[in-house]
Design an enzyme around this catalytic site. Structure first.
Site, PDB file in Angstrom:
ATOM      1  CE  LYS A 110      -4.540  -1.824   1.691  1.00  0.00           C
ATOM      2  NZ  LYS A 110      -3.982  -3.277   1.802  1.00  0.00           N
TER       3      LYS A 110
HETATM    4  C1  LIG Z   1      -4.512  -4.540   0.959  1.00  0.00           C
HETATM    5  C2  LIG Z   1      -3.763  -5.903   0.983  1.00  0.00           C
HETATM    6  C3  LIG Z   1      -3.911  -6.815  -0.003  1.00  0.00           C
HETATM    7  C4  LIG Z   1      -5.318  -6.680  -1.024  1.00  0.00           C
HETATM    8  O1  LIG Z   1      -5.201  -5.567  -1.854  1.00  0.00           O
HETATM    9  P1  LIG Z   1      -6.588  -5.046  -2.437  1.00  0.00           P
HETATM   10  O2  LIG Z   1      -6.191  -3.893  -3.330  1.00  0.00           O
HETATM   11  O3  LIG Z   1      -7.440  -4.742  -1.470  1.00  0.00           O
HETATM   12  O4  LIG Z   1      -6.864  -6.212  -3.280  1.00  0.00           O
HETATM   13  C5  LIG Z   1      -3.184  -7.840  -0.044  1.00  0.00           C
HETATM   14  N1  LIG Z   1      -2.221  -8.006   0.743  1.00  0.00           N
HETATM   15  C6  LIG Z   1      -1.967  -7.039   1.491  1.00  0.00           C
HETATM   16  C7  LIG Z   1      -0.621  -7.304   2.440  1.00  0.00           C
HETATM   17  C8  LIG Z   1      -2.558  -5.966   1.672  1.00  0.00           C
HETATM   18  O5  LIG Z   1      -2.399  -4.838   2.645  1.00  0.00           O
END
Ligand SMILES: *Cc1c(COP(=O)(O)O)cnc(C)c1O
Length: 463
Positions: free
Chosen positions: A110
């Protein structure tokens, strides 16, 4: 480049307005009016570009009137905070390629989006002489990435509510040890749902929302999706350079944001460059059932797994894909979403052929996730975090004769307990995490009462 709503009920707008709006005012999500595309010649000219240069090339196809020089500065600032010179390096492990997205300040993917979003917000606010108070609830990961995205930024205060004592100790420390004056951590004495409903209540108070220019950081912001398109192109180019003109991706999926970025990348690149997108889910498999049957339906409660960032019931970015599936007809999207709100399901089985052409999908159980971490370590001496393991397992199940790039969305040390359980090996903390325990921290512990929290925010908000 103009932006429209998936529900078609508001006039089109510029990139900067789309970024500042977040959720469209008609309840839909914002998308480019038309998706751009890249020729093979152009793509070949990008093969040797470092991440930051490639990012400017890709982003500038979407950012409308934003001056290129300003974009360059923001990209440089955003990815200068990553610990790896390639930003998102690709490693080979056995037959698979692992795209490491966890070299940012909070060790999860993120950061790629939220570092850029923080700089875009600051830039726009400075230009308009305005301010913003960001309010969000987190069960752990998004909160810290958002805080690192905006710490110390001018014109922005951020208030992040987390359930006190219910995140992992490292997740709490990652948030509370950021002591910049514009960062406010609130430990709510309750559950994540309590924190979430307080945030919703504040956003629904339109008076409060307008007075304090409330801003959101959830994954529905278009700039977050856009920032993620870059690493699909970057890793495709790495394999192109190695002689592979066509690749598949495997994406551990929760809110459909990351894999939707892959869908945009697939449309952007010449036909066939991105062949298949493998949508990997944990035990919360609403999206896998959708890809495999065409019916999108809630089924039971959220199951808690070792990949908590994918423990979701309703995927907030799904509507963006639905828009293309419905032939870019906003009124059909609106009808589908209303049907879903009423009944908890929408039947798209007549469009199933198209869905199956766009995605393949596999749901991975908790046992399989842990087993995959253990086996992968034994075979390749490579540690997967549980989210990444879900994607890797799905890739191994569905692999064809093309290379598969698996998105590694978190550093294994962030989920050290699960990784240790699977491998018997203690995960050494990278310096960024190991240092946290001794650092100064700041957090306001409060009862889960919206009145109290509203008052606290009122006292500390920019206005
Ligand atoms: C947020 C997150 C996901 C999922 O991502 P999306 O965009 O919601 O599909 C997968 N792995 C980790 C470690 C995350 O923080």
């Amino acid at each position: 480049m103009r932006y429209i709503s998936t529900r078609g009920d508001i006039p089109s707008m510029d990139f900067n307005e789309a970024v500042m709006m977040g959720l469209a005012r008609d309840g839909g999500l914002l998308l480019p009016e038309a998706l751009p595309s890249v020729t093979s010649a152009k793509l070949n000219s990008w093969v040797n570009l470092p991440y930051q240069y490639l990012a400017v090339e890709v982003l500038s196809m979407f950012t409308g009137s934003l001056p290129r020089l300003d974009l360059e500065v923001m990209v440089e600032k955003s990815y200068g905070s990553f610990r790896h010179p390639q930003v998102t390096p690709v490693r080979k492990a056995g037959e698979l390629y692992i795209l490491e997205l966890f070299h940012g300040p909070t060790l999860a993917f993120k950061d790629v989006a939220l570092q850029l979003l923080g700089n875009l917000f600051e830039y726009e606010l400075k230009k308009s002489g305005s301010f913003m108070n960001i309010i969000g609830a987190t069960s752990g990961d998004t909160g810290s990435a958002a805080i690192y995205g905006v710490r110390g930024k001018e014109g922005i205060n951020i208030f992040i509510l987390h359930p006190d004592g219910r995140t992992s100790p490292i997740q709490a420390l990652q948030m509370t040890t950021v002591t910049d004056a514009n960062v406010f951590n609130i430990g709510v004495q309750g559950t994540f749902d309590d924190a979430q409903s307080i945030v919703k209540e504040l956003f629904n108070d339109l008076d409060f929302r307008d007075t304090y220019h409330l801003g959101a950081i959830n994954s529905i912001n278009w700039a977050r999706v856009l920032a993620q398109v870059v690493y699909y192109v970057y890793s495709s180019l790495k394999l192109r350079k190695a002689g592979f003109e066509s690749v598949d991706f495997s994406v551990p999926t929760g809110n459909f944001g990351d894999i939707f970025a892959g869908y945009v990348a697939k449309q952007l690149l010449p036909e066939g460059c991105i062949n298949r997108l493998i949508l990997a889910t944990n035990a919360n498999d609403i999206l896998t059932r959708f890809v495999n049957t065409g019916e999108y339906a809630i089924h039971g409660d959220v199951t808690h797994t070792s990949s908590p960032s994918m423990d979701i019931q309703i995927a907030s970015n799904f509507e963006r894909y639905l828009y293309y599936l419905r032939g870019q007809d906003g009124s059909e999207v609106k009808a589908d979403m209303e049907e879903f709100a009423r009944t908890g399901r929408m039947n798209l089985s007549e469009l199933h052929d198209q869905v199956a052409a766009d995605f393949a999908s596999f749901s991975v159980s908790e046992e399989e996730t842990i087993a995959t971490i253990g086996e992968f370590f034994k075979q390749h001496q490579y540690l997967l975090d549980p989210h990444t393991a879900v994607g890797v397992r799905a890739a191994l199940e569905l692999k064809q004769d093309r290379p598969v790039i698996c998105l590694a969305t978190a550093h294994p040390a962030k989920f050290g307990d699960a990784v240790q359980k699977a491998t018997g090996k203690e995960v050494t903390l990278p310096a960024a995490l190991a240092d946290l325990a001794g650092k100064e921290s700041r957090c306001e512990i409060m009862a889960a009462e919206s009145k109290l929290i509203r008052e606290y925010i009122r006292q500390h908000a920019l206005s």
